[in-house]
Design an enzyme around this catalytic site. Structure first.
Site, PDB file in Angstrom:
ATOM      1  N   LYS A 174      33.204  43.827  46.224  1.00 49.78           N
ATOM      2  CA  LYS A 174      33.099  42.314  46.257  1.00 49.78           C
ATOM      3  C   LYS A 174      34.494  41.487  45.814  1.00 49.78           C
ATOM      4  O   LYS A 174      34.611  40.238  46.021  1.00 49.78           O
ATOM      5  CB  LYS A 174      32.146  42.003  45.180  1.00 49.78           C
ATOM      6  CG  LYS A 174      30.707  42.276  45.782  1.00 49.78           C
ATOM      7  CD  LYS A 174      29.649  42.056  44.578  1.00 49.78           C
ATOM      8  CE  LYS A 174      28.488  42.787  44.625  1.00 49.78           C
ATOM      9  NZ  LYS A 174      27.587  42.688  43.415  1.00 49.78           N
ATOM     10  N   GLY A 175      35.439  42.473  45.253  1.00 47.47           N
ATOM     11  CA  GLY A 175      36.403  41.633  44.524  1.00 47.47           C
ATOM     12  C   GLY A 175      37.417  41.012  45.400  1.00 47.47           C
ATOM     13  O   GLY A 175      38.168  40.001  44.964  1.00 47.47           O
ATOM     14  N   ASP A 231      45.609  50.188  42.375  1.00 49.01           N
ATOM     15  CA  ASP A 231      45.854  50.662  41.111  1.00 49.01           C
ATOM     16  C   ASP A 231      46.293  52.251  40.994  1.00 49.01           C
ATOM     17  O   ASP A 231      47.307  52.409  41.475  1.00 49.01           O
ATOM     18  CB  ASP A 231      44.172  50.527  40.272  1.00 49.01           C
ATOM     19  CG  ASP A 231      44.523  50.996  38.721  1.00 49.01           C
ATOM     20  OD1 ASP A 231      45.725  51.210  38.310  1.00 49.01           O
ATOM     21  OD2 ASP A 231      43.634  51.105  37.896  1.00 49.01           O
ATOM     22  N   LYS A 255      49.204  47.478  41.065  1.00 46.07           N
ATOM     23  CA  LYS A 255      49.622  48.179  39.863  1.00 46.07           C
ATOM     24  C   LYS A 255      50.505  49.271  40.348  1.00 46.07           C
ATOM     25  O   LYS A 255      49.961  50.599  40.025  1.00 46.07           O
ATOM     26  CB  LYS A 255      48.278  48.280  39.056  1.00 46.07           C
ATOM     27  CG  LYS A 255      47.626  47.160  38.585  1.00 46.07           C
ATOM     28  CD  LYS A 255      46.578  47.635  37.601  1.00 46.07           C
ATOM     29  CE  LYS A 255      45.736  46.751  37.006  1.00 46.07           C
ATOM     30  NZ  LYS A 255      44.597  47.186  36.407  1.00 46.07           N
ATOM     31  N   VAL A 273      43.030  42.876  34.554  1.00 39.76           N
ATOM     32  CA  VAL A 273      42.835  41.447  35.114  1.00 39.76           C
ATOM     33  C   VAL A 273      41.290  41.144  35.502  1.00 39.76           C
ATOM     34  O   VAL A 273      40.513  41.743  36.178  1.00 39.76           O
ATOM     35  CB  VAL A 273      43.990  41.072  36.277  1.00 39.76           C
ATOM     36  CG1 VAL A 273      45.250  40.995  35.874  1.00 39.76           C
ATOM     37  CG2 VAL A 273      43.673  41.963  37.334  1.00 39.76           C
ATOM     38  N   ASP A 291      36.218  40.933  38.684  1.00 42.13           N
ATOM     39  CA  ASP A 291      35.042  41.059  37.722  1.00 42.13           C
ATOM     40  C   ASP A 291      35.306  41.976  36.525  1.00 42.13           C
ATOM     41  O   ASP A 291      36.183  42.841  36.611  1.00 42.13           O
ATOM     42  CB  ASP A 291      33.781  41.510  38.200  1.00 42.13           C
ATOM     43  CG  ASP A 291      33.578  42.922  38.355  1.00 42.13           C
ATOM     44  OD1 ASP A 291      34.560  43.391  39.151  1.00 42.13           O
ATOM     45  OD2 ASP A 291      32.476  43.378  38.163  1.00 42.13           O
ATOM     46  N   ARG A 341      34.162  36.480  38.029  1.00 42.45           N
ATOM     47  CA  ARG A 341      34.525  36.250  39.781  1.00 42.45           C
ATOM     48  C   ARG A 341      35.091  34.838  39.845  1.00 42.45           C
ATOM     49  O   ARG A 341      35.753  34.564  40.707  1.00 42.45           O
ATOM     50  CB  ARG A 341      33.602  36.829  40.461  1.00 42.45           C
ATOM     51  CG  ARG A 341      33.485  38.366  40.461  1.00 42.45           C
ATOM     52  CD  ARG A 341      32.676  38.809  41.713  1.00 42.45           C
ATOM     53  NE  ARG A 341      32.142  40.298  41.663  1.00 42.45           N
ATOM     54  CZ  ARG A 341      32.667  41.270  41.766  1.00 42.45           C
ATOM     55  NH1 ARG A 341      34.167  41.486  41.975  1.00 42.45           N
ATOM     56  NH2 ARG A 341      31.963  42.639  41.380  1.00 42.45           N
TER      57      ARG A 341
HETATM   58  P1  5GP Z   1      42.225  52.575  42.232  1.00 38.77           P
HETATM   59  O1  5GP Z   1      41.293  53.502  43.253  1.00 38.77           O
HETATM   60  O2  5GP Z   1      43.428  51.991  43.032  1.00 38.77           O
HETATM   61  O3  5GP Z   1      42.413  53.258  41.152  1.00 38.77           O
HETATM   62  O4  5GP Z   1      41.238  51.275  41.942  1.00 38.77           O
HETATM   63  C1  5GP Z   1      41.231  50.111  42.546  1.00 38.77           C
HETATM   64  C2  5GP Z   1      40.032  49.256  42.407  1.00 38.77           C
HETATM   65  O5  5GP Z   1      39.864  49.371  40.983  1.00 38.77           O
HETATM   66  C3  5GP Z   1      40.160  48.143  42.650  1.00 38.77           C
HETATM   67  O6  5GP Z   1      39.603  47.771  43.988  1.00 38.77           O
HETATM   68  C4  5GP Z   1      39.479  47.313  41.660  1.00 38.77           C
HETATM   69  O7  5GP Z   1      38.033  47.307  41.879  1.00 38.77           O
HETATM   70  C5  5GP Z   1      39.435  48.163  40.397  1.00 38.77           C
HETATM   71  N1  5GP Z   1      40.424  47.502  39.516  1.00 38.77           N
HETATM   72  C6  5GP Z   1      41.562  48.195  39.178  1.00 38.77           C
HETATM   73  N2  5GP Z   1      42.390  47.480  38.436  1.00 38.77           N
HETATM   74  C7  5GP Z   1      41.407  46.251  37.841  1.00 38.77           C
HETATM   75  C8  5GP Z   1      41.647  45.205  37.194  1.00 38.77           C
HETATM   76  O8  5GP Z   1      42.711  45.073  36.679  1.00 38.77           O
HETATM   77  N3  5GP Z   1      40.702  44.371  37.108  1.00 38.77           N
HETATM   78  C9  5GP Z   1      39.477  44.688  37.990  1.00 38.77           C
HETATM   79  N4  5GP Z   1      38.479  43.599  37.561  1.00 38.77           N
HETATM   80  N5  5GP Z   1      39.341  45.610  38.732  1.00 38.77           N
HETATM   81  C10 5GP Z   1      40.363  46.527  38.605  1.00 38.77           C
END
Ligand code: 5GP
Length: 185
Positions: free
Chosen positions: A40-41, A97, A125, A147, A153, A159
């Site tokens: 949903k982000g 991330d 990130k 964040v 969220d 959100r």
């Molecule tokens: P990855 O698979 O790249 O490690 O994670 C990506 C997902 O982790 C993003 O789509 C998000 O849902 C969540 N995420 C990563 N960092 C943050 C953050 O700082 N804040 C929030 N709310 N979600 C994050």
């Protein structure tokens, strides 16, 4: 009192980024584009971004859920309603991330034979990346901070903030109610 979270980006910063990203995507896809957003982000980001595009645009949504944080193991909870074959597609993410989620999503989407497949993320990130990922359009590169706001969220909350707050995840988890209280005097 020490603020628990600080304002990382205000509404003006977000508007300027959307304007720039809208121009970039429009320039890259003069014949039109299908934006695929991840629930949903990305929803609030997508809603603003799509209004900055000057080329024909369609939108669709993917829903995902993680089995465990940072495991990279995600499953689809909602599939697209659009056939991607031959289409110019840009995947719209909130945060890249570790890159594991994006890796899974790109594999899914590539198997549907789009004509082209790009990635637009509001936040990168980069320092935390485990799986390198090609990113075509980036709103902001940010550090290793958690964040919230503007679609992002913590346990389903925040959100609706029209700004992005950054801070320490452990502080947030310890007292979620107080976390953003200092941001709105
Ligand atoms: P990855 O698979 O790249 O490690 O994670 C990506 C997902 O982790 C993003 O789509 C998000 O849902 C969540 N995420 C990563 N960092 C943050 C953050 O700082 N804040 C929030 N709310 N979600 C994050």
């Amino acid at each position: 009192m020490t603020p628990r979270a600080r304002i990382l980006l205000g509404a003006d910063d977000l508007r300027a980024a959307n304007r720039r990203l809208g121009r970039e995507i429009s320039d890259a896809h003069p014949d039109g584009v299908l934006l695929v957003a991840v629930l949903k982000g990305s929803v609030i980001f997508l809603a603003d971004l799509v209004r900055e595009l000057t080329v024909p645009v369609e939108i669709d949504f993917l829903g995902i859920s993680s089995y465990a944080p940072d495991s990279g193991r995600v499953r689809l909870t909602k599939d697209l309603g659009t056939d991607l074959a031959g289409r110019d597609v840009v995947l719209v993410e909130d945060v890249v991330d570790t890159g594991l989620t994006l890796g899974y999503l790109l594999t899914q989407l590539r198997s549907r034979d789009p004509g082209s497949l790009g990635v637009c993320t509001l936040f990168d990130k980069r320092a935390r990346r485990i799986l390198p990922q090609p990113l075509d359009h980036v709103g902001f590169e940010i550090g290793d901070e958690f964040v919230v706001g503007y679609g992002l969220d913590f346990r389903g909350r925040y959100r609706n903030l029209d700004l992005v707050a950054a801070g320490d995840l452990h502080t947030l988890a310890a007292d979620p109610d107080a976390y953003v209280a200092d941001l709105y005097p």
